[in-house]
Every structure is written in C-alpha cells, then in structure tokens.
Design a protein around this motif. Structure first.
Motif, mmCIF file in Angstrom:
data_model
loop_
_atom_site.group_PDB
_atom_site.id
_atom_site.type_symbol
_atom_site.label_atom_id
_atom_site.label_comp_id
_atom_site.label_asym_id
_atom_site.label_seq_id
_atom_site.Cartn_x
_atom_site.Cartn_y
_atom_site.Cartn_z
ATOM 1 N N VAL A 3 0.762 -1.222 0.150
ATOM 2 C CA VAL A 3 -0.155 -0.086 0.123
ATOM 3 C C VAL A 3 0.889 1.209 -0.215
ATOM 4 N N VAL A 4 0.534 2.257 -0.743
ATOM 5 C CA VAL A 4 1.182 3.489 -0.973
ATOM 6 C C VAL A 4 1.224 4.315 0.401
ATOM 7 N N ASN A 5 2.156 4.527 1.130
ATOM 8 C CA ASN A 5 2.119 5.253 2.372
ATOM 9 C C ASN A 5 2.280 6.805 2.009
ATOM 10 N N TRP A 6 1.308 7.626 2.053
ATOM 11 C CA TRP A 6 1.310 9.011 1.432
ATOM 12 C C TRP A 6 2.200 9.742 2.455
ATOM 13 N N GLN A 7 2.034 9.422 3.586
ATOM 14 C CA GLN A 7 2.729 10.291 4.819
ATOM 15 C C GLN A 7 4.086 10.020 4.510
ATOM 16 N N GLU A 8 4.831 8.846 4.344
ATOM 17 C CA GLU A 8 6.182 8.662 3.808
ATOM 18 C C GLU A 8 6.489 9.382 2.616
ATOM 19 N N ILE A 9 5.617 9.390 1.651
ATOM 20 C CA ILE A 9 6.134 10.185 0.296
ATOM 21 C C ILE A 9 6.027 11.604 0.540
ATOM 22 N N ARG A 10 5.052 12.050 1.513
ATOM 23 C CA ARG A 10 5.163 13.534 1.943
ATOM 24 C C ARG A 10 6.504 13.771 2.735
ATOM 25 N N LEU A 11 7.085 12.877 3.665
ATOM 26 C CA LEU A 11 8.257 13.276 4.093
ATOM 27 C C LEU A 11 9.352 13.189 3.213
ATOM 28 N N CYS A 114 -2.387 28.640 7.923
ATOM 29 C CA CYS A 114 -3.016 28.435 6.683
ATOM 30 C C CYS A 114 -2.779 27.137 6.353
ATOM 31 N N ILE A 115 -3.420 26.658 5.025
ATOM 32 C CA ILE A 115 -2.830 25.259 4.497
ATOM 33 C C ILE A 115 -2.507 25.781 3.040
ATOM 34 N N ILE A 116 -1.686 24.556 2.806
ATOM 35 C CA ILE A 116 -1.129 24.572 1.506
ATOM 36 C C ILE A 116 -1.549 22.995 0.925
ATOM 37 N N GLU A 117 -2.528 23.009 -0.228
ATOM 38 C CA GLU A 117 -2.832 21.612 -0.727
ATOM 39 C C GLU A 117 -1.834 21.474 -1.741
ATOM 40 N N ALA A 118 -1.228 20.069 -1.631
ATOM 41 C CA ALA A 118 -0.436 19.658 -2.639
ATOM 42 C C ALA A 118 -0.713 18.368 -2.738
ATOM 43 N N MET A 119 -0.993 17.857 -4.062
ATOM 44 C CA MET A 119 -1.403 16.569 -4.429
ATOM 45 C C MET A 119 -2.622 15.937 -3.580
ATOM 46 N N LYS A 120 -3.537 16.674 -3.534
ATOM 47 C CA LYS A 120 -4.710 16.340 -2.747
ATOM 48 C C LYS A 120 -4.657 16.074 -1.310
ATOM 49 N N LEU A 121 -3.413 16.613 -0.771
ATOM 50 C CA LEU A 121 -3.269 16.579 0.622
ATOM 51 C C LEU A 121 -3.144 17.633 1.174
ATOM 52 N N MET A 122 -4.024 18.020 2.434
ATOM 53 C CA MET A 122 -3.802 19.325 3.093
ATOM 54 C C MET A 122 -2.776 19.552 4.078
ATOM 55 N N ASN A 123 -2.025 20.472 3.826
ATOM 56 C CA ASN A 123 -0.839 20.714 4.736
ATOM 57 C C ASN A 123 -0.881 21.918 5.708
ATOM 58 N N GLU A 124 -0.993 21.665 6.874
ATOM 59 C CA GLU A 124 -1.281 22.797 7.657
ATOM 60 C C GLU A 124 0.312 23.368 8.105
ATOM 61 N N ILE A 125 0.155 24.722 7.827
ATOM 62 C CA ILE A 125 1.462 25.339 8.178
ATOM 63 C C ILE A 125 1.248 26.043 9.373
ATOM 64 N N GLU A 126 2.187 25.719 10.231
ATOM 65 C CA GLU A 126 2.155 26.338 11.825
ATOM 66 C C GLU A 126 3.130 27.430 11.927
ATOM 67 N N ALA A 127 3.027 28.301 12.839
ATOM 68 C CA ALA A 127 3.889 29.447 13.294
ATOM 69 C C ALA A 127 5.062 28.944 14.032
ATOM 70 N N GLU A 128 6.158 29.460 13.381
ATOM 71 C CA GLU A 128 7.364 28.748 14.121
ATOM 72 C C GLU A 128 7.728 29.659 15.314
ATOM 73 N N ALA A 129 7.054 30.547 15.552
ATOM 74 C CA ALA A 129 7.165 31.723 16.703
ATOM 75 C C ALA A 129 5.862 32.279 16.913
ATOM 76 N N ALA A 130 5.694 32.676 18.337
ATOM 77 C CA ALA A 130 4.530 33.552 18.671
ATOM 78 C C ALA A 130 4.853 34.888 18.181
ATOM 79 N N GLY A 131 3.532 35.744 17.919
ATOM 80 C CA GLY A 131 3.757 37.091 17.321
ATOM 81 C C GLY A 131 2.629 37.584 16.652
ATOM 82 N N VAL A 132 2.578 38.649 16.166
ATOM 83 C CA VAL A 132 1.635 39.324 15.426
ATOM 84 C C VAL A 132 1.706 39.150 13.922
ATOM 85 N N VAL A 133 0.652 38.606 13.424
ATOM 86 C CA VAL A 133 0.547 38.671 11.764
ATOM 87 C C VAL A 133 0.575 40.220 11.163
ATOM 88 N N THR A 134 1.609 40.535 10.319
ATOM 89 C CA THR A 134 1.880 42.009 9.973
ATOM 90 C C THR A 134 1.335 42.025 8.702
#
Length: 157
Positions: A3-11, A114-134
């Motif tokens: 079975v194709v492991n999409w998580q491993e392909i994403r990595l 936000c989310i980046i969709e790539a190859m029908k996979l939704m990838n959540e983009i998280e803040a690497e630090a606390a702060g204010v969106v400018t």
C-alpha cells in the motif's frame, strides 16, 4: 510495498526540497516513484509507474510580468512564513469558514496559519514563533511556489 504510504511520500518530498538531491527513484514490485527537483519534465502516468514531480520555480522569462517597482522593505526582525512546497494556499479550513489568521492578530507558536494543498493532501502551516501577523502576501486559492513568502510575523509585537 503493498500500500502506498502517502505520509512517507510527503516526508520524502520535504526531504528532497531541503537537500541538494535533484532526483530520487524508488521501485518496488509493481510501484515506481520518481521525485525530481528543478528539472522541467512532463507528467507521465501508467498504472505501474506514477510520477510525482516537485520542481523549483521556473526561470524568469521575457514574458514574465515585471516585479513591483518599489518593493517594501520589512524590518529585519520580522519572520517570513514561507511555503514548504508547491501547492494552493488556503486561508481557512473550509469554504465559508473564517480565516485561520488575519493581519494584526496575535498568534502562538504552533498555531495553524494556513493550509497548502499539494497532491490532494492538506498541509497545515504552523507558526514557528509567537507574534503578530503583519502581512498576508497571498490570497485564498492562489497557487504558491516552494519558498514563496506567504505572510510575515512580528515576534516583538
């Protein structure tokens, strides 16, 4: 590989994007995966050999629109939130729902921006630090490239 492991392909895609390797091919019984970076190719698909291509942004051409005449300078302490892959930017978890963040909003480390969709996979983009969106530099549904700045955070605000 049964079975194709999409998580491993994403990595693998993420590792390829962060390395100097330009091509990687994995072959199993009836499965073949070729990952290429920075090499313009055509997608070809046959049942036994799907091809997934991850490419760097194409070189600028004479037909490309000129860059903005006066790029805004940003304070050096601001953090650029960049796209880790080629895909489609989504500012909300689903159509009709509120955006994850907006300009002026305080965010915590690890908060979904936000989310980046790539190859029908939704990838959540998280803040690497606390702060204010400018700044939010892309709009909902816009195609984004690897390394493109999506938004900026001010960690000192």
């Amino acid at each position: 590989m049964d079975v194709v492991n999409w998580q491993e392909i994403r990595l693998l895609l993420a590792a390829l994007q962060e390395s100097d390797v330009t091509e990687l091919t994995l072959e199993f019984k009836d499965f073949r995966l070729t990952l290429r970076k920075g090499i313009p190719t055509e997608l070809s698909s046959t049942p036994a050999s799907p091809v997934i291509v991850s490419s760097a942004p194409p070189p600028a051409s004479a037909e490309a629109p000129p860059p903005p005449t006066a790029p805004k300078s940003t304070p050096s302490h601001w953090i650029d939130v960049t796209s880790p892959m080629v895909g489609t930017f989504y500012s909300a978890p689903a159509p009709g729902e509120p955006d994850f963040v907006r300009v002026g909003q305080r965010v915590n480390k690890g908060q979904t921006l936000c989310i980046i969709e790539a190859m029908k996979l939704m990838n959540e983009i998280e803040a690497e630090a606390a702060g204010v969106v400018t700044e939010i530099l892309v709009s909902n549904g816009q195609s984004v490239e690897f390394g493109q700045v999506l938004m900026r955070l001010d960690p000192t605000a």
